[in-house]
Structure formats: C-alpha cells, structure tokens
Scaffold this motif. Structure first.
Motif, PDB file in Angstrom:
ATOM      1  N   MET A   1      36.180  28.377  -8.696  1.00 45.31           N
ATOM      2  CA  MET A   1      36.144  27.900  -7.332  1.00 45.31           C
ATOM      3  C   MET A   1      35.543  26.502  -7.318  1.00 45.31           C
ATOM      4  O   MET A   1      34.457  26.268  -7.839  1.00 45.31           O
ATOM      5  N   THR A   2      36.258  25.557  -6.722  1.00 45.77           N
ATOM      6  CA  THR A   2      35.716  24.203  -6.606  1.00 45.77           C
ATOM      7  C   THR A   2      34.821  24.114  -5.374  1.00 45.77           C
ATOM      8  O   THR A   2      34.925  24.912  -4.455  1.00 45.77           O
ATOM      9  N   ILE A   3      33.937  23.141  -5.423  1.00 45.75           N
ATOM     10  CA  ILE A   3      33.046  22.927  -4.283  1.00 45.75           C
ATOM     11  C   ILE A   3      33.117  21.473  -3.852  1.00 45.75           C
ATOM     12  O   ILE A   3      33.508  20.590  -4.632  1.00 45.75           O
ATOM     13  N   LYS A   4      32.731  21.245  -2.598  1.00 49.78           N
ATOM     14  CA  LYS A   4      32.567  19.899  -2.077  1.00 49.78           C
ATOM     15  C   LYS A   4      31.138  19.788  -1.572  1.00 49.78           C
ATOM     16  O   LYS A   4      30.641  20.685  -0.900  1.00 49.78           O
ATOM     17  N   VAL A   5      30.508  18.689  -1.925  1.00 58.05           N
ATOM     18  CA  VAL A   5      29.145  18.429  -1.486  1.00 58.05           C
ATOM     19  C   VAL A   5      29.208  17.265  -0.507  1.00 58.05           C
ATOM     20  O   VAL A   5      29.725  16.192  -0.843  1.00 58.05           O
ATOM     21  N   LEU A   6      28.708  17.498   0.703  1.00 58.48           N
ATOM     22  CA  LEU A   6      28.614  16.426   1.688  1.00 58.48           C
ATOM     23  C   LEU A   6      27.211  15.849   1.606  1.00 58.48           C
ATOM     24  O   LEU A   6      26.225  16.575   1.732  1.00 58.48           O
ATOM     25  N   ILE A   7      27.136  14.563   1.359  1.00 58.78           N
ATOM     26  CA  ILE A   7      25.863  13.878   1.198  1.00 58.78           C
ATOM     27  C   ILE A   7      25.756  12.871   2.340  1.00 58.78           C
ATOM     28  O   ILE A   7      26.581  11.958   2.443  1.00 58.78           O
ATOM     29  N   LYS A   8      24.743  13.045   3.181  1.00 56.69           N
ATOM     30  CA  LYS A   8      24.595  12.207   4.366  1.00 56.69           C
ATOM     31  C   LYS A   8      23.369  11.318   4.217  1.00 56.69           C
ATOM     32  O   LYS A   8      22.284  11.807   3.887  1.00 56.69           O
ATOM     33  N   ARG A   9      23.592  10.021   4.472  1.00 53.68           N
ATOM     34  CA  ARG A   9      22.504   9.054   4.357  1.00 53.68           C
ATOM     35  C   ARG A   9      22.578   8.038   5.489  1.00 53.68           C
ATOM     36  O   ARG A   9      23.658   7.721   5.967  1.00 53.68           O
ATOM     37  N   ASN A  10      21.433   7.497   5.846  1.00 53.32           N
ATOM     38  CA  ASN A  10      21.359   6.328   6.719  1.00 53.32           C
ATOM     39  C   ASN A  10      21.177   5.107   5.827  1.00 53.32           C
ATOM     40  O   ASN A  10      20.310   5.101   4.947  1.00 53.32           O
ATOM     41  N   ILE A  11      21.973   4.083   6.064  1.00 51.85           N
ATOM     42  CA  ILE A  11      21.954   2.883   5.246  1.00 51.85           C
ATOM     43  C   ILE A  11      21.491   1.707   6.102  1.00 51.85           C
ATOM     44  O   ILE A  11      22.276   1.154   6.875  1.00 51.85           O
ATOM     45  N   PRO A  12      20.234   1.305   5.986  1.00 46.62           N
ATOM     46  CA  PRO A  12      19.765   0.155   6.767  1.00 46.62           C
ATOM     47  C   PRO A  12      20.514  -1.112   6.355  1.00 46.62           C
ATOM     48  O   PRO A  12      20.755  -1.339   5.168  1.00 46.62           O
ATOM     49  N   LYS A  13      20.878  -1.924   7.333  1.00 42.32           N
ATOM     50  CA  LYS A  13      21.606  -3.169   7.040  1.00 42.32           C
ATOM     51  C   LYS A  13      20.838  -4.051   6.072  1.00 42.32           C
ATOM     52  O   LYS A  13      21.432  -4.719   5.230  1.00 42.32           O
ATOM     53  N   THR A  14      19.535  -4.040   6.180  1.00 39.98           N
ATOM     54  CA  THR A  14      18.708  -4.909   5.347  1.00 39.98           C
ATOM     55  C   THR A  14      18.754  -4.532   3.867  1.00 39.98           C
ATOM     56  O   THR A  14      18.427  -5.351   3.015  1.00 39.98           O
ATOM     57  N   ALA A  15      19.161  -3.308   3.564  1.00 36.76           N
ATOM     58  CA  ALA A  15      19.176  -2.852   2.162  1.00 36.76           C
ATOM     59  C   ALA A  15      20.571  -2.478   1.680  1.00 36.76           C
ATOM     60  O   ALA A  15      20.720  -1.960   0.582  1.00 36.76           O
ATOM     61  N   SER A  16      21.602  -2.759   2.468  1.00 34.29           N
ATOM     62  CA  SER A  16      22.937  -2.263   2.129  1.00 34.29           C
ATOM     63  C   SER A  16      23.468  -2.807   0.804  1.00 34.29           C
ATOM     64  O   SER A  16      24.080  -2.062   0.039  1.00 34.29           O
ATOM     65  N   ASN A  17      23.225  -4.071   0.489  1.00 35.52           N
ATOM     66  CA  ASN A  17      23.728  -4.618  -0.781  1.00 35.52           C
ATOM     67  C   ASN A  17      23.081  -3.939  -1.976  1.00 35.52           C
ATOM     68  O   ASN A  17      23.768  -3.547  -2.921  1.00 35.52           O
ATOM     69  N   GLU A  18      21.769  -3.804  -1.937  1.00 37.92           N
ATOM     70  CA  GLU A  18      21.057  -3.157  -3.041  1.00 37.92           C
ATOM     71  C   GLU A  18      21.452  -1.680  -3.161  1.00 37.92           C
ATOM     72  O   GLU A  18      21.675  -1.166  -4.257  1.00 37.92           O
ATOM     73  N   LEU A  19      21.581  -1.017  -2.025  1.00 43.78           N
ATOM     74  CA  LEU A  19      21.976   0.396  -2.037  1.00 43.78           C
ATOM     75  C   LEU A  19      23.386   0.568  -2.584  1.00 43.78           C
ATOM     76  O   LEU A  19      23.642   1.503  -3.349  1.00 43.78           O
ATOM     77  N   ASN A  20      24.293  -0.309  -2.229  1.00 50.63           N
ATOM     78  CA  ASN A  20      25.660  -0.202  -2.742  1.00 50.63           C
ATOM     79  C   ASN A  20      25.694  -0.290  -4.258  1.00 50.63           C
ATOM     80  O   ASN A  20      26.471   0.414  -4.910  1.00 50.63           O
ATOM     81  N   LEU A  21      24.849  -1.122  -4.830  1.00 52.62           N
ATOM     82  CA  LEU A  21      24.774  -1.209  -6.289  1.00 52.62           C
ATOM     83  C   LEU A  21      24.266   0.101  -6.897  1.00 52.62           C
ATOM     84  O   LEU A  21      24.786   0.575  -7.911  1.00 52.62           O
TER      85      LEU A  21
ATOM     86  N   THR B   1      32.397  23.548 -10.225  1.00 58.08           N
ATOM     87  CA  THR B   1      31.589  24.724  -9.916  1.00 58.08           C
ATOM     88  C   THR B   1      30.262  24.303  -9.292  1.00 58.08           C
ATOM     89  O   THR B   1      29.823  23.149  -9.447  1.00 58.08           O
ATOM     90  N   LEU B   2      29.617  25.240  -8.643  1.00 57.01           N
ATOM     91  CA  LEU B   2      28.283  24.999  -8.097  1.00 57.01           C
ATOM     92  C   LEU B   2      27.294  24.697  -9.227  1.00 57.01           C
ATOM     93  O   LEU B   2      26.415  23.851  -9.082  1.00 57.01           O
ATOM     94  N   ASP B   3      27.448  25.363 -10.354  1.00 58.94           N
ATOM     95  CA  ASP B   3      26.565  25.102 -11.495  1.00 58.94           C
ATOM     96  C   ASP B   3      26.687  23.659 -11.989  1.00 58.94           C
ATOM     97  O   ASP B   3      25.681  23.039 -12.346  1.00 58.94           O
ATOM     98  N   ASP B   4      27.924  23.133 -12.008  1.00 56.44           N
ATOM     99  CA  ASP B   4      28.117  21.741 -12.422  1.00 56.44           C
ATOM    100  C   ASP B   4      27.361  20.804 -11.486  1.00 56.44           C
ATOM    101  O   ASP B   4      26.657  19.896 -11.932  1.00 56.44           O
ATOM    102  N   TRP B   5      27.497  21.037 -10.183  1.00 61.58           N
ATOM    103  CA  TRP B   5      26.791  20.215  -9.202  1.00 61.58           C
ATOM    104  C   TRP B   5      25.277  20.343  -9.364  1.00 61.58           C
ATOM    105  O   TRP B   5      24.557  19.351  -9.363  1.00 61.58           O
ATOM    106  N   THR B   6      24.808  21.560  -9.536  1.00 60.97           N
ATOM    107  CA  THR B   6      23.370  21.797  -9.644  1.00 60.97           C
ATOM    108  C   THR B   6      22.789  21.093 -10.860  1.00 60.97           C
ATOM    109  O   THR B   6      21.700  20.510 -10.786  1.00 60.97           O
ATOM    110  N   ARG B   7      23.508  21.116 -11.972  1.00 62.35           N
ATOM    111  CA  ARG B   7      23.035  20.410 -13.174  1.00 62.35           C
ATOM    112  C   ARG B   7      22.898  18.913 -12.893  1.00 62.35           C
ATOM    113  O   ARG B   7      21.932  18.284 -13.305  1.00 62.35           O
TER     114      ARG B   7
END
Length: 94
Positions: free
Chosen positions: A1-21, A59-65
């Motif tokens: 069974m495959t899984i999808k992980v939704l990862i939610k973040r707030n990206i401040p404009k002041t740090a967007s370039n560094e965060l993108n890297l 798998t969930l195990d792959d994600w967890t690792r």
C-alpha cells in the motif's frame, strides 16, 4: 500500500530564498531513500506564505525511516530556525 504525506508549512517572505534551498536539499536526499516515489510542492494562491508538500512513499515504514533519519532531522532543524510555525504532517493511504 502506498502512502501520501501532506507536509504543511508557513514560509515567511523574508526567508523564502534560504528555505527553498533547504527544500531542494531535502528533496534531493529523499529521492535517494528506499521507498521514495516522488513529491510536489504547492503554494496557496490566496495565502502565498502557506506551502503544501505532497510526498509519496511505497510504505509507511519507508516514510517513517526517512522521518526519523539524521539527514532529514538536520534539514528540519534548519527550517525550524527560519519559520515561526511548526511543520505539520498528515499521512494518508491509497
């Protein structure tokens, strides 16, 4: 069974370039992990500071690792130092 992980973040404009890297570094490292299928990054149209990453794993195990790996934790620590709101994770199965 495959899984999808939704990862939610707030990206401040002041740090967007560094965060993108960091995000590119993290995605590159994830691509080398067993069970990683792929991912995509979306930004909300009405609130551009909100980001959603959809990460697909065999798998969930792959994600967890990956989640508990030192390499990912180091990237996440760098992200946490630049954002003011905690990253949120939701895991769904197909």
């Amino acid at each position: 069974m495959t899984i999808k992980v939704l990862i939610k973040r707030n990206i401040p404009k002041t740090a967007s370039n560094e965060l993108n890297l960091i995000f590119m570094e993290m995605r590159s490292a994830a691509m080398k992990q067993p069970g990683y299928i792929g991912g995509e990054t979306l930004r909300r149209v009405d609130v551009p500071e909100k980001s959603l990453i959809i990460s697909r794993w065999q798998t969930l195990d792959d994600w967890t690792r990956w989640l508990v790996s030192d390499e990912r934790k180091q990237c996440q620590d760098r992200i946490d130092a630049l954002v003011d709101i905690e990253t949120k994770y939701e895991v769904y199965e197909n």
